[in-house]
Scaffold this motif. Sequence first.
Motif, PDB file in Angstrom:
ATOM      1  N   VAL A 288     -17.767  -1.706   5.167  1.00 30.26           N
ATOM      2  CA  VAL A 288     -17.527  -1.126   6.490  1.00 30.26           C
ATOM      3  C   VAL A 288     -18.596  -1.580   7.485  1.00 30.26           C
ATOM      4  O   VAL A 288     -18.287  -1.930   8.636  1.00 30.26           O
ATOM      5  N   GLY A 289     -19.856  -1.585   7.067  1.00 26.28           N
ATOM      6  CA  GLY A 289     -20.930  -2.005   7.966  1.00 26.28           C
ATOM      7  C   GLY A 289     -20.760  -3.440   8.422  1.00 26.28           C
ATOM      8  O   GLY A 289     -20.879  -3.748   9.619  1.00 26.28           O
ATOM      9  N   VAL A 290     -20.465  -4.324   7.476  1.00 27.02           N
ATOM     10  CA  VAL A 290     -20.253  -5.738   7.813  1.00 27.02           C
ATOM     11  C   VAL A 290     -19.018  -5.894   8.693  1.00 27.02           C
ATOM     12  O   VAL A 290     -19.021  -6.642   9.682  1.00 27.02           O
ATOM     13  N   ALA A 291     -17.941  -5.182   8.349  1.00 30.62           N
ATOM     14  CA  ALA A 291     -16.705  -5.253   9.138  1.00 30.62           C
ATOM     15  C   ALA A 291     -16.927  -4.765  10.562  1.00 30.62           C
ATOM     16  O   ALA A 291     -16.301  -5.268  11.508  1.00 30.62           O
ATOM     17  N   THR A 292     -17.811  -3.794  10.733  1.00 29.45           N
ATOM     18  CA  THR A 292     -18.100  -3.267  12.070  1.00 29.45           C
ATOM     19  C   THR A 292     -18.692  -4.347  12.967  1.00 29.45           C
ATOM     20  O   THR A 292     -18.291  -4.502  14.129  1.00 29.45           O
ATOM     21  N   ALA A 293     -19.640  -5.108  12.436  1.00 33.99           N
ATOM     22  CA  ALA A 293     -20.244  -6.193  13.220  1.00 33.99           C
ATOM     23  C   ALA A 293     -19.199  -7.249  13.576  1.00 33.99           C
ATOM     24  O   ALA A 293     -19.176  -7.760  14.703  1.00 33.99           O
ATOM     25  N   VAL A 294     -18.328  -7.573  12.630  1.00 32.68           N
ATOM     26  CA  VAL A 294     -17.258  -8.544  12.876  1.00 32.68           C
ATOM     27  C   VAL A 294     -16.340  -8.048  13.991  1.00 32.68           C
ATOM     28  O   VAL A 294     -15.980  -8.785  14.915  1.00 32.68           O
ATOM     29  N   LEU A 295     -15.966  -6.783  13.902  1.00 37.48           N
ATOM     30  CA  LEU A 295     -15.007  -6.218  14.854  1.00 37.48           C
ATOM     31  C   LEU A 295     -15.594  -6.093  16.249  1.00 37.48           C
ATOM     32  O   LEU A 295     -14.912  -6.349  17.253  1.00 37.48           O
ATOM     33  N   ILE A 296     -16.870  -5.709  16.339  1.00 38.74           N
ATOM     34  CA  ILE A 296     -17.509  -5.622  17.659  1.00 38.74           C
ATOM     35  C   ILE A 296     -17.508  -6.988  18.335  1.00 38.74           C
ATOM     36  O   ILE A 296     -17.228  -7.109  19.536  1.00 38.74           O
ATOM     37  N   GLU A 297     -17.802  -8.021  17.553  1.00 39.04           N
ATOM     38  CA  GLU A 297     -17.790  -9.374  18.119  1.00 39.04           C
ATOM     39  C   GLU A 297     -16.396  -9.730  18.650  1.00 39.04           C
ATOM     40  O   GLU A 297     -16.254 -10.283  19.746  1.00 39.04           O
ATOM     41  N   LEU A 298     -15.359  -9.398  17.885  1.00 35.81           N
ATOM     42  CA  LEU A 298     -13.989  -9.664  18.321  1.00 35.81           C
ATOM     43  C   LEU A 298     -13.644  -8.880  19.583  1.00 35.81           C
ATOM     44  O   LEU A 298     -13.081  -9.430  20.537  1.00 35.81           O
ATOM     45  N   TYR A 299     -13.979  -7.593  19.589  1.00 35.91           N
ATOM     46  CA  TYR A 299     -13.632  -6.746  20.722  1.00 35.91           C
ATOM     47  C   TYR A 299     -14.320  -7.235  21.997  1.00 35.91           C
ATOM     48  O   TYR A 299     -13.715  -7.267  23.081  1.00 35.91           O
ATOM     49  N   LYS A 300     -15.581  -7.611  21.884  1.00 37.70           N
ATOM     50  CA  LYS A 300     -16.309  -8.094  23.070  1.00 37.70           C
ATOM     51  C   LYS A 300     -15.758  -9.436  23.546  1.00 37.70           C
ATOM     52  O   LYS A 300     -15.658  -9.685  24.756  1.00 37.70           O
ATOM     53  N   GLU A 301     -15.404 -10.295  22.616  1.00 35.76           N
ATOM     54  CA  GLU A 301     -14.795 -11.577  22.970  1.00 35.76           C
ATOM     55  C   GLU A 301     -13.489 -11.367  23.727  1.00 35.76           C
ATOM     56  O   GLU A 301     -13.219 -12.009  24.749  1.00 35.76           O
ATOM     57  N   CYS A 302     -12.686 -10.452  23.240  1.00 36.56           N
ATOM     58  CA  CYS A 302     -11.389 -10.177  23.865  1.00 36.56           C
ATOM     59  C   CYS A 302     -11.571  -9.544  25.247  1.00 36.56           C
ATOM     60  O   CYS A 302     -10.899  -9.931  26.218  1.00 36.56           O
ATOM     61  N   ALA A 303     -12.474  -8.580  25.339  1.00 35.72           N
ATOM     62  CA  ALA A 303     -12.705  -7.909  26.624  1.00 35.72           C
ATOM     63  C   ALA A 303     -13.204  -8.883  27.680  1.00 35.72           C
ATOM     64  O   ALA A 303     -12.886  -8.758  28.874  1.00 35.72           O
ATOM     65  N   ALA A 304     -13.986  -9.881  27.258  1.00 36.54           N
ATOM     66  CA  ALA A 304     -14.569 -10.827  28.211  1.00 36.54           C
ATOM     67  C   ALA A 304     -13.580 -11.897  28.651  1.00 36.54           C
ATOM     68  O   ALA A 304     -13.683 -12.410  29.783  1.00 36.54           O
ATOM     69  N   ASN A 305     -12.608 -12.229  27.799  1.00 37.00           N
ATOM     70  CA  ASN A 305     -11.781 -13.404  28.062  1.00 37.00           C
ATOM     71  C   ASN A 305     -10.292 -13.153  28.240  1.00 37.00           C
ATOM     72  O   ASN A 305      -9.564 -14.033  28.699  1.00 37.00           O
ATOM     73  N   LEU A 306      -9.826 -11.975  27.869  1.00 39.93           N
ATOM     74  CA  LEU A 306      -8.390 -11.714  27.973  1.00 39.93           C
ATOM     75  C   LEU A 306      -7.992 -11.416  29.411  1.00 39.93           C
ATOM     76  O   LEU A 306      -8.543 -10.521  30.056  1.00 39.93           O
ATOM     77  N   ASN A 307      -7.035 -12.167  29.908  1.00 42.79           N
ATOM     78  CA  ASN A 307      -6.450 -11.893  31.230  1.00 42.79           C
ATOM     79  C   ASN A 307      -5.248 -10.985  31.023  1.00 42.79           C
ATOM     80  O   ASN A 307      -4.172 -11.431  30.621  1.00 42.79           O
ATOM     81  N   ILE A 308      -5.442  -9.719  31.273  1.00 35.69           N
ATOM     82  CA  ILE A 308      -4.420  -8.721  30.950  1.00 35.69           C
ATOM     83  C   ILE A 308      -3.128  -8.932  31.732  1.00 35.69           C
ATOM     84  O   ILE A 308      -2.032  -8.606  31.275  1.00 35.69           O
ATOM     85  N   ASP A 309      -3.244  -9.544  32.933  1.00 39.29           N
ATOM     86  CA  ASP A 309      -2.055  -9.742  33.765  1.00 39.29           C
ATOM     87  C   ASP A 309      -1.123 -10.815  33.215  1.00 39.29           C
ATOM     88  O   ASP A 309       0.035 -10.908  33.648  1.00 39.29           O
ATOM     89  N   HIS A 310      -1.632 -11.625  32.288  1.00 28.93           N
ATOM     90  CA  HIS A 310      -0.819 -12.715  31.745  1.00 28.93           C
ATOM     91  C   HIS A 310      -0.086 -12.319  30.469  1.00 28.93           C
ATOM     92  O   HIS A 310       0.597 -13.154  29.877  1.00 28.93           O
ATOM     93  N   ILE A 311      -0.245 -11.072  30.026  1.00 32.29           N
ATOM     94  CA  ILE A 311       0.483 -10.630  28.838  1.00 32.29           C
ATOM     95  C   ILE A 311       1.940 -10.411  29.223  1.00 32.29           C
ATOM     96  O   ILE A 311       2.233  -9.615  30.122  1.00 32.29           O
ATOM     97  N   PRO A 312       2.866 -11.124  28.578  1.00 34.63           N
ATOM     98  CA  PRO A 312       4.277 -11.001  28.956  1.00 34.63           C
ATOM     99  C   PRO A 312       4.897  -9.704  28.437  1.00 34.63           C
ATOM    100  O   PRO A 312       4.342  -9.032  27.572  1.00 34.63           O
TER     101      PRO A 312
END
Length: 401
Positions: A288-312
């Motif tokens: 769980v601890g290792v998975a948490t670090a992995v998931l935080i990295e994913l969530y921050k990557e998505c929040a920084a780069n996802l253009n929500i208006d382009h989701i069809p």
Amino acid sequence: MEDLYQLAEEVSSNRISLPHIELSNNALNLIPSFLAAKKWRNITIVCDDQTWKAAGNQLADLLSAEAFEINIVKLKPNKHNQVIADESAIVQLLLQSSEKTDIMLAVGAGTIHDIVRFVSCKMQKSFISVPTAASVDGFTSKGAPLIIDGFKKTIQSISPIAVFADIEIIKRAPRELTAAGLGDMLGKYTSLLDWQISNLIGNEPYHPLAAKIVRNSLDRCIDNVAGFANHDDDAIKGLMTALIDSGIVMFILDHSRPASGGEHHLSHYWEMELLKEDKKQILHGAKVGVATAVLIELYKECAANLNIDHIPGSDEEKQALKKYWEDIKEAIYYLPNPEYVKDLLKAAGGPAFPLNLGISNELVEKSLNEAYQLRDRCTFLKLINRQTNSHIKYPIKMNVM
């Protein structure tokens, strides 16, 4: 405990009886008088070879001295010398338990508690928690995560009527078990975020006081990290208190949302893959601890780069995601840096990277794209998979729109 009693009052109009908690040095010595006061004489001690040495034999001597009738069940390990909460262990405990049993004592860590809570529920018996390590937050919860037909399934059972957590015993546990307890608590960073998101997007129930209690428990753990490696009494007691409080929150709410989100789905996915390959299991909290670090990295990557208006598309989930996107981004912003989480894990003597656990990058990548299907629960991991149509790569890389 004051916040927990308040939470119990707010959640239910019926009085919720919380477990009796003894968290102190030499708490083990208090068990005989507790049993005597309840007029319970036939006691089943459930342990394994390691936890028998850690506390089971001492507990048996204490009870024998007071003339209790004792039945000792030592759960058998598999070929990897591990006890697993699966059909084999459940059947063994059912067969070796007596109908005369007044109460079961779960002496051990998470796996033994999961087996005992399920079996005692089926036998309509109560059980007492006797932790031998500060390794998981499930001691006081109702949920029993079991391996059934090779799949991880959490079955709501019963919580213990009491917890006797002896700091003298717990602080002698191997360092990796204490680090696993920290890992389980660090998972609250992402589970609490996922719970917020599930409320906004999935309209799942949310309780601010419960979230506050779990977050405060997490913060106390982080304050004590430096003392874990030295087996400091106050640090270990602080960790154990946090784990117990987190479990009681799950017990009161009758679900695990504040303590189990996408990080647990990754952990469960890895566990099932190891079972399929007939490999040795890894400590739950370590995963769980290792998975948490992995998931935080994913969530921050998505929040920084996802253009929500382009989701069809225009289904309700997409519309809700667009509506609350700025709120979600802000919540993700306040997550700690993944490197900070890894540093905490390393400071406690635990693994920080999947490869430290023997989990390949290929398995991590597979889990990031498939683990959300394990539970019907709205997490940000599930939303990323369902709404972006992007294959998540590991090390983290997304072709986000």
